[in-house]
Design an enzyme around this catalytic site. Structure first.
Site, PDB file in Angstrom:
ATOM      1  CB  ALA A 248      -3.137  -1.421  13.200  1.00  0.00           C
ATOM      2  CE1 TYR A 249      -4.965  -2.303   4.532  1.00  0.00           C
ATOM      3  CE2 TYR A 249      -3.416  -0.479   5.071  1.00  0.00           C
ATOM      4  CZ  TYR A 249      -3.834  -1.399   3.965  1.00  0.00           C
ATOM      5  OH  TYR A 249      -4.439  -1.425   2.429  1.00  0.00           O
ATOM      6  CB  ALA A 250       0.399   2.072   7.915  1.00  0.00           C
TER       7      ALA A 250
ATOM      8  CG  ASP B  38      -1.911   1.099   1.530  1.00  0.00           C
ATOM      9  OD1 ASP B  38      -1.709   1.933   0.811  1.00  0.00           O
ATOM     10  OD2 ASP B  38      -3.091   0.388   1.014  1.00  0.00           O
TER      11      ASP B  38
END
Length: 237
Positions: A148-150, A136
């Site tokens: 957290a996603y990153a 991403d």
């Protein structure tokens, strides 16, 4: 065309589904994983796609998927790690559980699949075999609402380097790092305008640009350990 299928995790919708359909159009057999049953799967099955339910939120679920995958095919032309969970951060008691789920989906599942399915890739009779990680754009800048996603996508980006070194020269391992590619149902024009303004290209390009990037990696025998940014030049803003 390859007799060995391409595996796409999270291939039932959006970018994964588009890439699966385009690969079919190009003559490649396809296997996808999916998290839950949805109407779009019927059309993919009609076209010959093998669909395997998978729960990547637990180690047991990941290992179960790998076992069923090996029962389905003896070789793979490529693995495209597209499964993803765009979950926002939370501050309550569930924060740790949320982080663990994202870690498993974005890092542990690709890690274990890459390790356990190396033999399937090496069994492919084609001269080129690939692993592609879908990361991403936020890996480069972090995220105030999706930390957290990153972080877990950044871990996947780093796994690209490790597996590229480990599996060379027989298997190439690369990544694609998209920014916003598609709008969601319900996104209004105000949101679309804001999204377009984030890149110098000022557009929401649609999933075709991801397939073009994937096709480049699948067709180039001299590229490994790289991340292709597909973000419309956001870093120039």
């Amino acid at each position: 065309m390859s007799a060995s299928p391409v595996l796409i995790t999270g291939g039932a919708q959006r970018l994964g589904r588009h890439c699966a359909e385009r690969l079919l159009d190009d003559g490649h057999p396809v296997i996808i994983s999916y998290r839950r049953e949805r109407p779009e799967l019927d059309e993919l099955r009609r076209r010959g796609v093998v669909t395997l339910a998978a729960d990547f939120a637990s180690e047991a679920g990941i290992l179960d998927f790998i076992a069923r995958l090996k029962a389905e095919t003896r070789s793979l032309r490529a693995i495209v790690h597209n499964a993803s969970d765009w979950a926002p951060d939370t501050t309550g008691d569930e924060a740790g559980t949320n982080f663990e789920r994202l870690f498993r989906v974005h890092m542990q599942a690709p890690y274990l699949i890459n390790l356990h399915c190396r033999e399937l890739l090496e069994a492919c009779s084609e001269p080129q075999r690939d692993i592609v990680h879908m990361t991403d754009y936020v890996v480069r800048k972090g995220s105030k609402k999706h930390a957290a996603y990153a972080a877990s996508k950044a871990g996947l980006d780093n796994l690209t380097l490790s597996f590229a070194a480990l599996y060379a020269p027989r298997i190439q391992v690369n990544a694609i790092a998209p920014a916003l590619i598609m709008l969601n149902e319900g996104d209004d024009e105000a949101y679309a305008e804001k999204a377009r303004a984030k890149s110098v290209m000022e557009m929401v390009p649609g999933p075709g640009v991801i397939y073009q990037s994937l096709r480049y990696l699948l067709d180039n025998r001299y590229v490994t350990g790289v991340t292709l940014p597909v973000d419309g030049g956001r870093h120039l803003r």
